[in-house]
Scaffold this active site. Structure first.
Site, PDB file in Angstrom:
ATOM      1  N   GLY A 251     -20.840  38.579  85.979  1.00 54.70           N
ATOM      2  CA  GLY A 251     -21.226  39.569  84.962  1.00 54.70           C
ATOM      3  C   GLY A 251     -20.628  39.169  83.631  1.00 54.70           C
ATOM      4  N   LYS A 252     -20.954  39.948  82.606  1.00 52.80           N
ATOM      5  CA  LYS A 252     -20.464  39.591  81.276  1.00 52.80           C
ATOM      6  C   LYS A 252     -18.942  39.507  81.230  1.00 52.80           C
ATOM      7  CE  LYS A 252     -24.386  41.100  78.686  1.00 52.80           C
ATOM      8  NZ  LYS A 252     -25.018  42.166  77.993  1.00 52.80           N
ATOM      9  N   ARG A 253     -18.293  40.383  81.993  1.00 57.76           N
ATOM     10  CA  ARG A 253     -16.825  40.398  81.940  1.00 57.76           C
ATOM     11  C   ARG A 253     -16.194  39.143  82.560  1.00 57.76           C
ATOM     12  NH1 ARG A 253     -15.330  45.302  84.604  1.00 57.76           N
ATOM     13  NH2 ARG A 253     -17.357  46.108  84.012  1.00 57.76           N
TER      14      ARG A 253
END
Ligand code: GLU
Length: 480
Positions: A251-253
């Site tokens: 994911g983006k994180r």
């Protein structure tokens, strides 16, 4: 349509809903490698039928990202081609044409319900803990379609579908996945489910390579191919990209950032391509650092992994370092200059001279730029000058012997036939070993760099050349 069915045609079909993250880029890369490997065609098609999700500037961004990586397309948005246009929003006439074919065959009908009514059906199914199936509410008689209502597919037969996935092998799914899905929405745009099938057919796509989220919809796609009487292409499901811990999808994180951010951080495209290729694939042997041509040659869907593959930024850094080292020094210098021109850092006059050092050490162009402009090589300019304390600091010897050693260094260097790092080392190192390395090498290094920390004295002498080397040692002698 594909006039030559043996010719491989793949496509990358992103929706313009934001930046290009690594997952999308890797799908594009695999499609591109496969097409290149088989001398086929690679198409860039933009799937922009969901106007609500569209983000301005995305198409330009997609184009720029793919170009940076060198994944050139043979046909597509911005360059056109025999199946233009390559933007779904400009292909509405084509979807209308196929919609009419389905209506005529009795396989499509206008949805008589309002959205609210469909929502009530869905809620009821949920309350009764049953899967929601629109086909259970299919009207008995179909009105004429005037384009103001969604057009739905009338799934012709409820049966089990089987298909071969080039990565996962034989797969099948049954009736639970079949339903009367929407072909064309009330706004006149087709759904992905309908549009991609029409486009792939018209563009002669032979291999569809996409993420596993599409597997569950395969029965509806297969029923649509059947209803239209068109051949199925081949399907290949890409392994999902997992976060570095291997537990969840990236994911983006976890670093799923815009691929162009890597460019701005000083990664080079051949490293990025090599790194992405290895997330979920390997050549079946020990090789890791590979050029794009080597990747093309070795690429095969058979070596794609079924399971998720981990995204590991440290590995990317490693690939980048390796690929930077593979560049010729002229090429490295050109890339570094180009990189500097995108920043507010200025290339110093001695850039060309320190290229070998930068190339050996920097893991990214950004790191090289920072070494270059951060003062680490400021000794290359004429300005630095050591102090007596610094000259003696690491010498483990008194000023008298340091003076003797530096004088000896001058004698040894002044008559060298050729003056470079290697020849300097050849004469100085034996002398230093004989009388005490730190007593010779420390003051020599400080005399040349004026700095507490710097490359070794041989490297420095090689960079500075004979004249400046001798002049700096002379100057240092005046301090003793
Ligand atoms: N437009 C779809 C997406 O961006 C592409 C899926 C496909 O390759 O068919 O997810």
């Amino acid at each position: 349509m594909n006039p030559n069915p043996t010719k491989v045609v793949t496509r990358f079909a992103p929706s313009p809903t934001g930046f290009m993250h690594v997952g999308g880029v890797r799908t594009a890369l695999y499609g591109w490698l496969f097409a290149r490997k088989h001398g086929g065609t690679f198409i860039l098609r933009i799937e922009d039928t969901d106007k609500k999700r569209e983000v301005a500037g995305s198409i330009e961004h997609i184009v720029e990202s793919l170009r940076w990586l060198g994944l050139e397309w043979n046909e597509g948005v911005d360059i056109g081609g025999p199946h233009a246009p390559y933007k779904q929003s400009e292909r509405l006439a084509s979807y209308q044409k196929y919609a009419r074919i389905l209506i005529d065959k009795g396989y499509a009908y206008p949805d008589p319900y309002t959205e609210e009514e469909v929502a009530v059906f869905r809620q009821r199914a949920e309350d009764e803990k049953r899967p929601f199936l629109y086909r259970e509410h299919r009207p008995e008689v179909f009105g004429a379609w005037d384009g103001t209502k969604p057009l739905r597919f009338k799934v012709p037969m409820i049966k089990r579908y089987e298909w071969y996935d080039e990565v996962r092998g034989e797969l099948s799914a049954g009736e639970e996945a079949l339903d009367d899905f929407i072909l064309i929405k009330s706004d006149g745009y087709p759904t992905y489910n309908f549009a991609h099938i029409i486009d792939d057919h018209e563009m002669g796509v032979t291999h569809i390579m996409r993420g596993q989220e599409f597997i569950s919809s395969m029965p509806i796609y297969l029923s649509l191919y059947e209803a239209l009487g068109i051949d199925r292409p081949r399907f290949a499901t890409m392994p999902p990209i997992m976060a570095a811990d291997g537990k969840k999808k990236l994911g983006k994180r976890d670093g799923a950032k815009d691929v162009l951010e890597y460019r701005d951080e000083g990664y080079i495209p051949e490293a990025m391509v090599n790194f992405l290729a290895f997330i979920g694939w390997n050549p079946g042997d020990e090789r890791e650092v590979m050029t794009t041509n080597e990747l093309i040659e070795s690429f095969s869907l058979k070596h794609l992994h079924k399971a998720g593959a981990k995204f590991n930024e440290e590995k990317l850094l490693w690939f980048n370092h390796k690929h930077l080292q593979r560049l010729s020094s002229t090429e490295f210098e050109a890339r570094l200059r180009a990189f500097l021109s995108t920043t507010d850092m200025q290339a110093p006059t001695y850039l060309a001279q320190v290229v070998p050092l930068l190339q050996a050490r920097a893991q990214t162009l950004m790191e090289a730029a920072q070494m270059l402009t951060g003062g680490e090589f400021s000794f290359m300019a004429e300005t630095t000058f050591p102090t007596k304390e610094l000259l003696l600091q690491g010498a483990k010897a008194d000023d008298v012997s340091v003076k003797t050693h530096l004088q000896k260094v001058i004698t040894l260097l002044q008559d060298l036939a050729s003056f470079d790092q290697g020849s300097v080392k050849e004469v100085i190192f034996p002398y230093a070993t004989e009388v005490g390395r730190s007593a010779v090498l420390w003051p020599m290094r400080v005399a040349l760099s004026g700095m507490e920390k710097s490359p070794d004295p041989f490297t420095l002498a090689g960079l500075l050349g004979r004249q400046r080397t001798l002049a700096r040692i002379e100057k240092a002698l005046q301090l003793l």
